[in-house]
Design an enzyme around this catalytic site. Structure first.
Site, mmCIF file in Angstrom:
data_model
loop_
_atom_site.group_PDB
_atom_site.id
_atom_site.type_symbol
_atom_site.label_atom_id
_atom_site.label_comp_id
_atom_site.label_asym_id
_atom_site.label_seq_id
_atom_site.Cartn_x
_atom_site.Cartn_y
_atom_site.Cartn_z
ATOM 1 N N ASP A 124 0.863 -1.182 0.000
ATOM 2 C CA ASP A 124 0.000 0.000 0.000
ATOM 3 C C ASP A 124 0.906 1.241 0.000
ATOM 4 O O ASP A 124 2.141 1.128 -0.061
ATOM 5 C CB ASP A 124 -1.009 -0.035 1.167
ATOM 6 C CG ASP A 124 -0.365 0.111 2.533
ATOM 7 O OD1 ASP A 124 0.883 0.194 2.609
ATOM 8 O OD2 ASP A 124 -1.093 0.133 3.534
ATOM 9 N N CYS A 128 2.637 -3.754 4.040
ATOM 10 C CA CYS A 128 1.790 -2.604 4.378
ATOM 11 C C CYS A 128 2.344 -2.043 5.691
ATOM 12 O O CYS A 128 3.499 -2.322 6.025
ATOM 13 C CB CYS A 128 0.302 -2.988 4.462
ATOM 14 S SG CYS A 128 -0.144 -4.146 5.769
ATOM 15 N N THR A 186 1.734 -2.715 8.861
ATOM 16 C CA THR A 186 2.048 -3.797 9.799
ATOM 17 C C THR A 186 2.336 -5.128 9.115
ATOM 18 O O THR A 186 2.855 -6.052 9.742
ATOM 19 C CB THR A 186 0.848 -4.050 10.732
ATOM 20 O OG1 THR A 186 -0.280 -4.387 9.905
ATOM 21 C CG2 THR A 186 0.522 -2.834 11.576
ATOM 22 N N HIS A 245 7.703 -25.024 7.140
ATOM 23 C CA HIS A 245 6.591 -25.731 7.788
ATOM 24 C C HIS A 245 5.224 -25.415 7.185
ATOM 25 O O HIS A 245 4.389 -26.293 7.063
ATOM 26 C CB HIS A 245 6.545 -25.398 9.288
ATOM 27 C CG HIS A 245 7.669 -26.013 10.063
ATOM 28 N ND1 HIS A 245 7.702 -26.051 11.446
ATOM 29 C CD2 HIS A 245 8.819 -26.626 9.665
ATOM 30 C CE1 HIS A 245 8.809 -26.648 11.850
ATOM 31 N NE2 HIS A 245 9.514 -26.991 10.791
ATOM 32 N N HIS A 283 4.414 -31.860 7.954
ATOM 33 C CA HIS A 283 3.976 -30.490 7.642
ATOM 34 C C HIS A 283 2.998 -30.479 6.468
ATOM 35 O O HIS A 283 2.094 -29.658 6.414
ATOM 36 C CB HIS A 283 5.183 -29.598 7.351
ATOM 37 C CG HIS A 283 6.191 -29.611 8.456
ATOM 38 N ND1 HIS A 283 5.905 -29.148 9.719
ATOM 39 C CD2 HIS A 283 7.466 -30.088 8.496
ATOM 40 C CE1 HIS A 283 6.968 -29.312 10.490
ATOM 41 N NE2 HIS A 283 7.920 -29.883 9.778
#
Ligand code: RB5
Length: 156
Positions: free
Chosen positions: A8, A66, A68, A99, A134
């Site tokens: 963003d 972005c 966060t 994983h 996994h």
């Protein structure tokens, strides 16, 4: 390997820095925007665009940024078959590849700096899915999508 980059407006500088870094490492890199720091780009738009390009097989992996890393990864994770993990250090970047078989690494430009971001990117792209137990667990994530009606959730 072809990598798509998206951000963003809040994260455009880190996105550009990571794209240049991976290009220097020899990867083919595609920029999905944001392109201009003056234009507001809501994070679900590039998040979805990169995820859908992976789903269509146009690119192999993605890097999303972005403020966060959370909003943009949430949008990407809504695309069936896509797994995006938010990382703020290299250990998690290794684990989301080994994983969780994530196709996308997400970061917060207000959380990590450029050097740490590059280290996270390098770790993610230098790590490989380990399969085995996994694969069963990742399969169970896909099962959630199937149970909610995405019969073709799996990406071949
Ligand atoms: C934009 O201000 C901010 O909300 C966005 O970059 C992101 O952090 C959302 O998860």
């Amino acid at each position: 390997m072809k990598i798509g980059f998206g951000s963003d407006h809040a994260a455009i500088d880190l996105k550009n820095c990571l794209l240049e870094h991976m290009k220097e490492r020899g990867f083919e890199c595609v920029d999905f925007g944001a392109y201009s720091p003056t234009e507001k780009v809501d994070y679900p738009i590039p998040g979805r665009a990169v995820a859908e390009a992976i789903r269509r097989g146009e690119i192999d992996r993605g890097v999303l940024v972005c403020g966060t890393g959370v909003g943009i990864s949430l949008a990407a994770n809504k695309v069936p078959g896509i797994r995006a993990g938010v990382c703020s250090e290299p250990y998690t970047a290794k684990m989301i590849a080994e994983h969780n078989n994530c196709q996308i690494v997400a970061m917060g430009a207000r959380v990590v700096g450029e050097e740490l971001g590059k280290m996270i990117c390098d770790t993610f792209f230098d790590s490989e899915f380990q399969g085995g137990r996994h694969a069963r667990r990742v399969g169970l994530i896909g099962q959630v999508e199937k149970d909610y009606g995405y019969a073709d959730a799996e990406i071949k």
